[in-house]
Design a protein around this motif. Structure first.
Motif: not given
Length: 188
Positions: A178-188
């Motif tokens: 709460f609130p709904p979330a976006l999860v961003y992923r980056y791998r170098r």
């Protein structure tokens, strides 16, 4: 006892949000569901160093404490002095810093060069562009080759800003937060 700590954390988070909404970014701390989503791709057996940016009341910090190897170096960055003091008391085995844009200097202070993983709860959408660029540059500079950066946001607007700094960014949702979330992923 755990219920009292959670209530105290929520109260502290709300007080700090009301005093500085742009710095805190949310009315309530992240959920355990979001913590699990953030860390689902972290290979704890091979993670020797991890950084958390924007630790708040320590939902992710507690997850790190429970899952990291004993020799894994953990650096927790929280600019709010009240929250950082509470985290320092609760997690004395970890190292602490105050400003995400100073990440390379914070790591140097603790004798750490590059790190394996950086997780972020910073409210990038409300951080001024110049500061956001400095923070993301510090993140890139601090990651080992093959290291990962994982951040959550509440709106999709940061996707293109992340893409300007990181070649490939994957996104996922955690609807049970709460609130709904976006999860961003980056791998170098």
């Amino acid at each position: 006892m755990e219920a009292l700590r959670i209530a105290a954390d929520r109260s502290l988070f709300l007080r700090e949000f009301l005093s500085a909404p742009a710095k805190v970014g949310s009315l309530t701390p992240s959920s355990a569901y979001l913590a699990r989503k953030i860390f689902q791709t972290v290979d704890w057996a091979h993670t020797g160093s991890i950084v958390e940016l924007g630790a708040g009341t320590g939902v992710f910090t507690a997850y790190i404490a429970r899952h990291k190897r004993a020799d894994c170096k953990a650096v927790i960055v929280e600019q709010d002095p009240v929250m950082r003091a509470a985290l320092t008391e609760r997690f004395p085995e970890m190292s602490f810093g105050g400003r995400a844009e100073n990440l390379p200097f914070i790591l140097k202070k603790y004798g750490i060069g590059k790190v394996d993983c950086i997780v972020s709860g910073l409210p990038f959408a409300v951080i001024k562009r110049q500061l956001r660029v400095r923070i993301l540059a510090a993140v890139r500079a601090a990651l080992h080759e093959g290291g990962s950066f994982i951040a959550f946001q509440y709106t999709p607007q940061m996707y293109f800003a992340f893409r300007r700094h990181f070649a490939r960014v994957d996104a996922d949702y955690e609807l049970r937060n709460f609130p709904p979330a976006l999860v961003y992923r980056y791998r170098r």
